[in-house]
Design an enzyme around this catalytic site. Structure first.
Site, PDB file in Angstrom:
ATOM      1  N   SER A 145      -7.267  17.677   3.482  1.00  0.00           N
ATOM      2  CA  SER A 145      -5.872  17.995   3.807  1.00  0.00           C
ATOM      3  C   SER A 145      -5.867  19.484   4.638  1.00  0.00           C
ATOM      4  CB  SER A 145      -5.085  18.125   2.696  1.00  0.00           C
ATOM      5  OG  SER A 145      -5.120  16.882   1.844  1.00  0.00           O
ATOM      6  N   SER A 177      -8.786  20.943  -4.458  1.00  0.00           N
ATOM      7  CA  SER A 177      -8.917  21.122  -6.012  1.00  0.00           C
ATOM      8  C   SER A 177     -10.228  21.698  -6.309  1.00  0.00           C
ATOM      9  CB  SER A 177      -8.549  19.798  -6.783  1.00  0.00           C
ATOM     10  OG  SER A 177      -7.427  19.151  -6.252  1.00  0.00           O
ATOM     11  N   GLU A 260     -11.113   7.266  -4.148  1.00  0.00           N
ATOM     12  CA  GLU A 260     -10.100   8.337  -5.003  1.00  0.00           C
ATOM     13  C   GLU A 260      -9.063   7.415  -5.598  1.00  0.00           C
ATOM     14  OE1 GLU A 260      -7.721  10.661  -2.219  1.00  0.00           O
ATOM     15  OE2 GLU A 260      -7.558  12.213  -3.677  1.00  0.00           O
ATOM     16  N   GLU A 385       5.704   7.571  -1.546  1.00  0.00           N
ATOM     17  CA  GLU A 385       6.342   6.889  -0.418  1.00  0.00           C
ATOM     18  C   GLU A 385       5.123   6.148   0.397  1.00  0.00           C
ATOM     19  OE1 GLU A 385       6.723   9.823  -1.188  1.00  0.00           O
ATOM     20  OE2 GLU A 385       9.023   9.871  -1.761  1.00  0.00           O
TER      21      GLU A 385
HETATM   22  C1  LIG Z   1      -2.266  18.082  -7.087  1.00  0.00           C
HETATM   23  C2  LIG Z   1      -2.760  17.967  -5.824  1.00  0.00           C
HETATM   24  C3  LIG Z   1      -4.044  17.926  -5.280  1.00  0.00           C
HETATM   25  C4  LIG Z   1      -4.762  17.871  -4.360  1.00  0.00           C
HETATM   26  N1  LIG Z   1      -6.162  17.950  -4.223  1.00  0.00           N
HETATM   27  C5  LIG Z   1      -6.630  17.667  -3.132  1.00  0.00           C
HETATM   28  C6  LIG Z   1      -8.038  17.837  -2.757  1.00  0.00           C
HETATM   29  O1  LIG Z   1      -8.715  18.223  -3.708  1.00  0.00           O
HETATM   30  N2  LIG Z   1      -8.356  17.734  -1.468  1.00  0.00           N
HETATM   31  C7  LIG Z   1      -7.650  17.409  -0.238  1.00  0.00           C
HETATM   32  O2  LIG Z   1      -8.096  17.463   0.597  1.00  0.00           O
HETATM   33  N3  LIG Z   1      -6.494  17.503  -0.480  1.00  0.00           N
HETATM   34  C8  LIG Z   1      -5.727  17.463  -1.746  1.00  0.00           C
HETATM   35  N4  LIG Z   1      -4.513  17.348  -1.927  1.00  0.00           N
HETATM   36  C9  LIG Z   1      -3.378  17.314  -0.892  1.00  0.00           C
HETATM   37  C10 LIG Z   1      -3.102  15.770  -0.872  1.00  0.00           C
HETATM   38  O3  LIG Z   1      -3.849  14.656  -0.373  1.00  0.00           O
HETATM   39  C11 LIG Z   1      -1.621  15.642   0.334  1.00  0.00           C
HETATM   40  O4  LIG Z   1      -0.811  16.903  -0.354  1.00  0.00           O
HETATM   41  C12 LIG Z   1      -1.006  14.360   0.360  1.00  0.00           C
HETATM   42  O5  LIG Z   1      -1.975  13.785   1.192  1.00  0.00           O
HETATM   43  C13 LIG Z   1       0.257  14.577   1.085  1.00  0.00           C
HETATM   44  O6  LIG Z   1       0.258  15.244   2.373  1.00  0.00           O
HETATM   45  P1  LIG Z   1       0.912  16.328   2.680  1.00  0.00           P
HETATM   46  O7  LIG Z   1       1.461  17.405   1.307  1.00  0.00           O
HETATM   47  O8  LIG Z   1       0.544  16.930   4.147  1.00  0.00           O
HETATM   48  O9  LIG Z   1       2.611  16.207   2.966  1.00  0.00           O
HETATM   49  P2  LIG Z   1       3.020  15.078   3.866  1.00  0.00           P
HETATM   50  O10 LIG Z   1       2.051  14.029   4.542  1.00  0.00           O
HETATM   51  O11 LIG Z   1       3.539  16.203   5.066  1.00  0.00           O
HETATM   52  O12 LIG Z   1       4.284  14.184   3.492  1.00  0.00           O
HETATM   53  C14 LIG Z   1       5.748  15.163   3.231  1.00  0.00           C
HETATM   54  C15 LIG Z   1       6.627  14.012   2.629  1.00  0.00           C
HETATM   55  O13 LIG Z   1       6.657  12.948   3.835  1.00  0.00           O
HETATM   56  C16 LIG Z   1       6.521  11.652   3.259  1.00  0.00           C
HETATM   57  N5  LIG Z   1       5.981  10.805   4.026  1.00  0.00           N
HETATM   58  C17 LIG Z   1       4.600  11.121   5.028  1.00  0.00           C
HETATM   59  N6  LIG Z   1       4.465  10.048   5.795  1.00  0.00           N
HETATM   60  C18 LIG Z   1       5.489   8.972   5.185  1.00  0.00           C
HETATM   61  C19 LIG Z   1       5.353   7.561   5.848  1.00  0.00           C
HETATM   62  N7  LIG Z   1       4.491   7.210   6.730  1.00  0.00           N
HETATM   63  N8  LIG Z   1       6.271   6.886   5.292  1.00  0.00           N
HETATM   64  C20 LIG Z   1       7.203   7.486   4.420  1.00  0.00           C
HETATM   65  N9  LIG Z   1       7.228   8.811   3.884  1.00  0.00           N
HETATM   66  C21 LIG Z   1       6.079   9.446   4.231  1.00  0.00           C
HETATM   67  C22 LIG Z   1       5.526  12.038   1.953  1.00  0.00           C
HETATM   68  O14 LIG Z   1       5.842  10.961   0.938  1.00  0.00           O
HETATM   69  C23 LIG Z   1       6.295  13.455   1.362  1.00  0.00           C
HETATM   70  O15 LIG Z   1       7.129  12.980   0.643  1.00  0.00           O
HETATM   71  C24 LIG Z   1      -3.849  17.636  -3.211  1.00  0.00           C
HETATM   72  C25 LIG Z   1      -2.330  17.621  -3.543  1.00  0.00           C
HETATM   73  C26 LIG Z   1      -1.915  17.609  -4.748  1.00  0.00           C
HETATM   74  C27 LIG Z   1      -0.526  17.806  -5.051  1.00  0.00           C
END
Ligand SMILES: Cc1cc2nc3c(=O)[nH]c(=O)nc-3n(C[C@H](O)[C@H](O)[C@H](O)COP(=O)(O)OP(=O)(O)OC[C@H]3O[C@@H](n4cnc5c(N)ncnc54)[C@H](O)[C@@H]3O)c2cc1C
Length: 408
Positions: A145, A177, A260, A385
């Site tokens: 991410s 993480s 995963e 979502e």
């Molecule tokens: C506890 C935790 C641990 C994590 N650990 C890791 C890790 O070790 N390594 C790593 O690489 N990442 C990690 N992540 C990141 C995680 O993979 C991302 O937060 C996740 O993929 C969502 O991406 P974003 O936060 O950029 O949100 P976004 O993708 O920007 O999403 C924002 C909102 O838009 C919605 N949305 C996005 N696309 C769509 C769609 N096509 N249709 C409908 N709704 C949509 C989402 O559901 C969300 O509500 C972690 C996250 C958390 C919370």
């Protein structure tokens, strides 16, 4: 010829090891008002405590590996035993009866990074890291991410540029993480910005102690800091640390993401380990066991936890039969987060203002840590979502979402 390791002989061997090296778990009976009332979804602890816990987990893992239980299904070449997955499940169920150090620090490294190394890395990288990962000598993290790439992972912008036998990595990852105690990371970088976004990506194994890697903790609203921002400033990665071919990183990322979902979904057990018994104790303590709304909410939690458990069992049976579980894992994750939301709703109805101020009353304000952790679980490993999209398109056969137009 070596004697076959039957499930019966393996059970005996594993039981002997556990008996000699660990104590049987005494199930914690929580009497109202006694002991710790802590209930959380993320580890909330000081850095010193975290390091001590990680060291303890590493020592246990080394003992387990040296006794032949560290990589039960893995290839002999890397210290595995090439036994069937049933032996692994047997080991897990036997170990669960004993009080052993947490395996959480190894979750990402063994659940996601190691299978990707096994599938895509060069022989030298497999030799260098697989045994060390499974023996708990090193820990791996997932560097996918970025601030502008989460659900839409293929938009990532961290660059890797070739320089002779090396690559130079520049950019920023986020939400990593366990980066604070990791030794290696699986990183996906953009190696050709002129190709369509899914096609110009390449995977690498990066040394987290290399010059130019900077790990900055992110503090979560519950107090701890389990995640990090990771900055890469001219970090050199040898070409033999590449995963798969140049610009074929998307399939490398998919290998990791499939593992995963299997790891998160398989372990979810419906309500992330919060039993209805504990919630019943709460309504009894509050003198509200006759409240029809709370009773209805509790019944709902119990029913949905069981539905989730059966769905998980179905997915596990599919794995046992040699099939790949796909959307079941998305359903399993979604069931878990829906149940956590139900639990949050129940706690809010039951506790009201007691959740917002710590009056010192046992077993009341403590639940706020769990409620504040739920949004993180709903996002990690694919958001609710995105899981719904997968279920809608691949299970229910609904039409695909139209692509979102880029905003100006
Ligand atoms: C506890 C935790 C641990 C994590 N650990 C890791 C890790 O070790 N390594 C790593 O690489 N990442 C990690 N992540 C990141 C995680 O993979 C991302 O937060 C996740 O993929 C969502 O991406 P974003 O936060 O950029 O949100 P976004 O993708 O920007 O999403 C924002 C909102 O838009 C919605 N949305 C996005 N696309 C769509 C769609 N096509 N249709 C409908 N709704 C949509 C989402 O559901 C969300 O509500 C972690 C996250 C958390 C919370």
């Amino acid at each position: 010829m070596a004697e076959a390791v039957t499930e019966a002989s393996f059970r005996e061997e594993a039981s002997d090891f556990l008996e000699a090296n660990a104590k049987l778990r005494v199930d914690e009976v929580i009497a109202w008002g006694e002991g710790s009332d802590k209930v959380g979804l993320f580890a909330e602890r000081s850095r010193e405590q975290e390091l001590a816990d990680v060291e303890e987990s590493k020592r246990w893992r080394q003992k387990v590996f040296d006794a032949g239980f560290g990589w039960i299904t893995g290839p002999r070449q890397y210290g595995g035993r090439e036994l069937p997955a049933g032996h692994e499940r047997l080991w897990q169920s036997l170990q669960a009866r004993y009080d052993t150090p947490s395996s959480a620090p190894f979750g990402i490294g063994l659940g996601m990074v190691a299978p990707t190394i096994l599938a895509h890395a060069t022989p030298d990288v497999k030799d260098a890291y697989l045994r060390a990962l499974y023996r708990g000598e090193i820990i791996g993290c997932q560097l996918f991410s970025e601030p502008g790439a989460g659900s839409d992972l293929a938009s990532l912008q961290t660059r890797a540029e070739r320089d002779g036998d090396e690559w130079i990595v520049n950019g920023q990852k986020v939400w990593t993480s366990g980066a604070q105690y990791s030794d290696i990371g699986e990183i996906i970088c953009r190696t050709d910005p002129n190709l369509p976004k899914h096609k110009g990506l390449t995977g690498f194994v990066v040394n987290m102690h290399a010059p130019g890697v900077e790990v900055r903790p992110l503090r979560q609203m519950t107090g701890g800091a389990s995640f990090n921002e990771v900055f890469f400033n001219d970090v050199r990665v040898p070409d033999d640390h590449r995963l798969g071919d140049v610009n074929q990183g998307w399939s490398v990322a998919l290998t990791t993401l499939m593992n995963e979902r299997a790891a998160i979904g398989g372990g979810s057990a419906g309500v992330a380990g919060i039993g209805p018994g504990r919630l019943m104790d709460l309504v009894n303590h509050l003198g509200r066991a006759g409240d029809p709304v709370l009773r209805q909410q509790l019944a709902d939690i119990w029913i949905h936890a069981n539905v989730a458990r059966y769905t998980n069992l179905r997915a596990m049976e599919k794995i046992k039969a040699g099939q790949l579980p796909g959307p079941e894992m998305s359903i399993a994750k979604l069931s878990m987060t829906n149940n956590l939301r139900r639990i949050s709703g129940f706690l809010t109805s039951a506790l009201g203002l007691r959740l917002t101020a710590d009056t010192g009353e046992w077993g009341t304000y403590a639940w706020s840590e769990l409620i504040l952790g739920v949004p993180g679980v709903r996002v990690a490993g694919g958001t609710d979502e995105v899981m719904k999209n997968i279920v809608g398109e691949r299970v229910l056969g609904l039409p695909k979402e139209p692509p979102v137009a880029a905003s100006g």
